[in-house]
Design an enzyme around this catalytic site. Structure first.
Site, PDB file in Angstrom:
ATOM      1  N   ASP A 192      -6.214  -0.902  -6.393  1.00 31.68           N
ATOM      2  CA  ASP A 192      -7.777  -0.543  -6.215  1.00 31.68           C
ATOM      3  C   ASP A 192      -8.184  -0.046  -4.860  1.00 31.68           C
ATOM      4  O   ASP A 192      -9.212  -0.298  -4.548  1.00 31.68           O
ATOM      5  CB  ASP A 192      -8.150  -1.997  -6.536  1.00 31.68           C
ATOM      6  CG  ASP A 192      -7.909  -3.131  -5.514  1.00 31.68           C
ATOM      7  OD1 ASP A 192      -8.377  -3.960  -5.544  1.00 31.68           O
ATOM      8  OD2 ASP A 192      -7.279  -2.751  -4.529  1.00 31.68           O
ATOM      9  N   TYR A 246       0.934  -1.184   0.017  1.00 34.12           N
ATOM     10  CA  TYR A 246      -0.121   0.167  -0.077  1.00 34.12           C
ATOM     11  C   TYR A 246       0.745   1.157   0.242  1.00 34.12           C
ATOM     12  O   TYR A 246       1.863   1.284   0.890  1.00 34.12           O
ATOM     13  CB  TYR A 246      -0.957  -0.166   1.402  1.00 34.12           C
ATOM     14  CG  TYR A 246      -2.264  -0.923   1.176  1.00 34.12           C
ATOM     15  CD1 TYR A 246      -2.333  -1.728   2.110  1.00 34.12           C
ATOM     16  CD2 TYR A 246      -2.985  -0.813   0.156  1.00 34.12           C
ATOM     17  CE1 TYR A 246      -3.607  -2.210   2.080  1.00 34.12           C
ATOM     18  CE2 TYR A 246      -4.068  -1.297   0.161  1.00 34.12           C
ATOM     19  CZ  TYR A 246      -4.644  -2.280   1.127  1.00 34.12           C
ATOM     20  OH  TYR A 246      -5.725  -3.139   0.984  1.00 34.12           O
ATOM     21  N   HIS A 291     -10.297  -6.969  -4.959  1.00 37.83           N
ATOM     22  CA  HIS A 291      -9.713  -7.050  -3.455  1.00 37.83           C
ATOM     23  C   HIS A 291     -10.738  -7.918  -2.717  1.00 37.83           C
ATOM     24  O   HIS A 291     -11.166  -7.676  -1.657  1.00 37.83           O
ATOM     25  CB  HIS A 291     -10.124  -5.604  -3.051  1.00 37.83           C
ATOM     26  CG  HIS A 291      -8.957  -5.004  -2.090  1.00 37.83           C
ATOM     27  ND1 HIS A 291      -8.077  -4.488  -2.217  1.00 37.83           N
ATOM     28  CD2 HIS A 291      -8.883  -5.388  -0.923  1.00 37.83           C
ATOM     29  CE1 HIS A 291      -7.253  -4.199  -1.207  1.00 37.83           C
ATOM     30  NE2 HIS A 291      -7.838  -4.818  -0.218  1.00 37.83           N
TER      31      HIS A 291
HETATM   32  C1  FNS Z   1      -9.961 -11.276   2.523  1.00 34.66           C
HETATM   33  C2  FNS Z   1      -9.139 -10.187   2.846  1.00 34.66           C
HETATM   34  C3  FNS Z   1      -8.631  -9.536   1.526  1.00 34.66           C
HETATM   35  C4  FNS Z   1      -7.708  -8.592   1.489  1.00 34.66           C
HETATM   36  C5  FNS Z   1      -7.229  -7.918   2.792  1.00 34.66           C
HETATM   37  C6  FNS Z   1      -7.725  -8.640   3.980  1.00 34.66           C
HETATM   38  C7  FNS Z   1      -8.646  -9.838   3.941  1.00 34.66           C
HETATM   39  C8  FNS Z   1      -9.305 -10.190   5.187  1.00 34.66           C
HETATM   40  N1  FNS Z   1      -6.390  -6.942   2.765  1.00 34.66           N
HETATM   41  S1  FNS Z   1      -7.200  -5.783   3.481  1.00 34.66           S
HETATM   42  O1  FNS Z   1      -7.463  -5.629   4.695  1.00 34.66           O
HETATM   43  O2  FNS Z   1      -6.458  -4.276   3.190  1.00 34.66           O
HETATM   44  O3  FNS Z   1      -8.335  -5.534   2.550  1.00 34.66           O
HETATM   45  C9  FNS Z   1      -5.741  -6.748   1.678  1.00 34.66           C
HETATM   46  C10 FNS Z   1      -4.494  -6.031   1.986  1.00 34.66           C
HETATM   47  O4  FNS Z   1      -3.987  -5.766   2.947  1.00 34.66           O
HETATM   48  N2  FNS Z   1      -3.883  -5.614   0.677  1.00 34.66           N
HETATM   49  C11 FNS Z   1      -4.243  -6.304  -0.540  1.00 34.66           C
HETATM   50  O5  FNS Z   1      -3.765  -5.717  -1.424  1.00 34.66           O
HETATM   51  N3  FNS Z   1      -5.346  -6.945  -0.610  1.00 34.66           N
HETATM   52  C12 FNS Z   1      -6.123  -7.341   0.548  1.00 34.66           C
HETATM   53  N4  FNS Z   1      -7.153  -8.185   0.357  1.00 34.66           N
HETATM   54  C13 FNS Z   1      -7.643  -8.711  -0.869  1.00 34.66           C
HETATM   55  C14 FNS Z   1      -6.815  -9.880  -1.185  1.00 34.66           C
HETATM   56  O6  FNS Z   1      -5.561  -9.599  -1.531  1.00 34.66           O
HETATM   57  C15 FNS Z   1      -7.310 -10.569  -2.530  1.00 34.66           C
HETATM   58  O7  FNS Z   1      -7.538  -9.988  -3.439  1.00 34.66           O
HETATM   59  C16 FNS Z   1      -8.772 -11.193  -2.005  1.00 34.66           C
HETATM   60  O8  FNS Z   1      -8.724 -11.813  -0.956  1.00 34.66           O
HETATM   61  C17 FNS Z   1      -9.134 -12.332  -3.395  1.00 34.66           C
HETATM   62  O9  FNS Z   1     -10.323 -12.941  -2.854  1.00 34.66           O
HETATM   63  P1  FNS Z   1     -10.745 -14.281  -2.172  1.00 34.66           P
HETATM   64  O10 FNS Z   1     -10.549 -13.994  -0.709  1.00 34.66           O
HETATM   65  O11 FNS Z   1     -11.903 -14.434  -2.426  1.00 34.66           O
HETATM   66  O12 FNS Z   1      -9.556 -15.499  -2.355  1.00 34.66           O
END
Ligand code: FNS
Length: 491
Positions: free
Chosen positions: A265, A237, A354
């Site tokens: 995104d 990020y 995401h």
């Molecule tokens: C489930 C989940 C996803 C997060 C995620 C945290 C969780 C609990 N976090 S978030 O707190 O900021 O949203 C990240 C993150 O740190 N950085 C990122 O690039 N994607 C983040 N993602 C998105 C992740 O990298 C994938 O794009 C997404 O999880 C794919 O979908 P599935 O969970 O259905 O496999």
């Protein structure tokens, strides 16, 4: 100097004079209170007391060393003189502990959705809320998985499929199977050890791990937990303070990361109502990024105020100047931006929304993939960039469909989080093995023996773009966690 006693530390028990004990050492956090990413409340609750139990599941172990000035380290405490508070176990927590006793054996999990079903019953509600949450009405969250159901196979027969090999390369790294553990924040919400559990499981299955900026574990802890020549990528990020970002990228490269995945995104983290309903205090808000936060909007908002919404294509040359790592843009959602990514000279894109946690009604990555690859082919660009997808991948057939449409590999998030939260490293390993078994069987059944043979002729994706024809996804719907009515939540 004699160690401090519990009575001496207990004198510093308020917002104006606040000491806490962590791992047998006292720290004066009075001046740090307003900066605490998860708010002041939770620290003041432990003012003058031992906060280790509350501290450990959330904070990288080096947090105090890294962020608290040395003159605030008050020294060792004689823990035999510290009165231990008996934590009251609330009825809801008693219920949860009972469900943990009754949970199915790991061997009774036969697919990735089984882990979700178990995790939903045994995880703390803050952790379940954060992991399962998606943006607004969570339409994209469900579309990510159900879009795969609009793609059908056109299998070949009488092909000798005795030996199936689904190894491939991703960013030049040879992997045993075309999926990776994608970046997901706050690993310690689900498991006391956090992201290092995913590291160890990935090592045993020769699967690449993408290390999140917002990991609960310290970055170096995750890298140190890697085995042998295990490959890890960094998910970034971008911080408003580009010097912080430079330091993170240079350190990751120095520690051997083999790819820089810039998340594009999330100029602002999405509005995830389950997460917000839990009136996030700070059980998960502090992360290795250690930035100031507003915790009234749930964990997501509480941990992401440092992200730079001004990030643009103009920044790409700077990134190329500070690292030799291959650069991949994570969160691309239309073919025009894939073409732009080729033009600016990055090595890859992850088509992703995401996990539905950002823009609701964003299309599924598999649909964007089907839009993208024919255009790249027509323009002769398909070998100029590696295209990955993530979101809703739950079956070996989902992976095969993505590869038939031209993806280099797929990222998987929640399933590994749920497997980790419910069964620890064994759970994550079983999830990986289940996917490998499904891949092997389904490659045989469609008449393919290696990844290179997977191509669009093996699938029928004509209805992929037609959103009206999605068959009911009973499995996911049986698990899908409806937004709990706030009144119920208060009970
Ligand atoms: C489930 C989940 C996803 C997060 C995620 C945290 C969780 C609990 N976090 S978030 O707190 O900021 O949203 C990240 C993150 O740190 N950085 C990122 O690039 N994607 C983040 N993602 C998105 C992740 O990298 C994938 O794009 C997404 O999880 C794919 O979908 P599935 O969970 O259905 O496999």
């Amino acid at each position: 100097m004699a160690p401090l006693t519990g009575v001496e530390v207990a004198k510093h028990n308020n917002a104006k004079d606040c000491w806490v004990i962590v791992h047998g050492r006292a720290y004066d956090v009075t001046e740090f209170l307003p900066e605490h990413p998860g708010g002041q409340k939770i620290i003041i609750k432990y003012a003058g007391k031992d906060a280790t139990e509350e501290f450990d599941p959330i904070h990288p172990p080096d947090t105090l060393e890294k962020y608290l000035p040395k003159d605030k380290h008050m020294g060792p405490v004689d823990m035999t003189t510290v009165v231990k508070e008996k934590a009251e176990v609330l009825p809801e927590e008693q219920e949860r502990l009972k469900r943990i006793q009754e949970m199915p054996l790991l061997e009774q999990c036969y697919n990735l959705m089984d882990f979700e079903a178990v995790a939903r019953r045994v995880m703390k509600k803050t952790a379940w809320g954060y992991y399962s949450s998606a943006a607004d009405d969570e339409i994209t969250l469900r579309e990510n998985h159900s879009a795969f159901h609009r793609i059908w196979f056109r299998p070949r027969i009488l092909v000798n499929v005795e030996n199936v090999d689904f190894s491939t390369t991703m960013l030049g790294t040879k992997v045993s199977i075309p999926f990776y553990v994608t970046a997901t924040a706050l690993g310690k919400l689900g498991h006391v050890e956090g992201e290092v559990v995913l590291t160890r499981a990935a090592a045993r299955h020769n699967v690449i791990q993408m290390i999140p900026t917002l990991a609960s574990c310290a970055f170096d802890e995750i890298v140190d937990a890697a085995a042998g020549d295990q490959v890890q990528w960094l998910q970034l990020y971008v911080n408003k303070d580009r010097e912080i970002t430079r330091r993170i990228v240079e350190h990751a490269e120095k520690r051997g990361c083999k790819g820089l995945f810039i998340t594009v995104d999330a100029p602002q983290l999405g509005r995830r109502e389950k997460d917000m309903r839990l009136k996030f205090t700070d059980e998960g808000s502090n992360v290795q990024a250690g930035e100031t936060t507003d915790n009234s909007q749930g964990a997501a908002r509480a941990i992401s105020s440092f992200i730079d919404p001004a990030l643009s294509w103009d920044d790409i040359p700077w990134f190329k100047s500070i690292t030799k790592m291959p650069i991949v843009l994570k969160g691309v959602q239309r073919v025009e931006d894939v073409i732009k990514a080729v033009e600016v000279g990055v090595q890859g894109v992850v088509l992703s929304n995401h996990g539905g946690r950002q823009l609701d009604f964003a299309r599924s990555a598999i649909e964007v993939l089907a839009e993208t690859m024919p255009v790249l082919k027509e323009m002769g660009l398909e070998n100029k960039i590696e295209v990955y997808i993530d979101g809703g991948v739950r079956r070996g057939t989902d992976i095969i469909k993505a590869l038939c449409l031209g993806a280099k590999g797929v990222g998987i998030g929640r399933p590994f989080l749920y497997a980790m939260s419910a069964y620890g490293q064994d759970g994550v390993e079983r999830a990986m093995q289940l996917l490998k078994d499904e891949m092997e069987m389904n490659m045989r059944l469609i008449g393919a023996t290696k990844i290179e043979e997977l191509n669009p002729s093996l699938i029928d994706a004509r209805s992929l773009f037609n959103h009206g024809t999605t068959p009911v996804d009973n499995l996911a719907n049986a698990i899908y966690d409806p937004l709990v009515n706030p009144a119920q939540r208060e009970k």
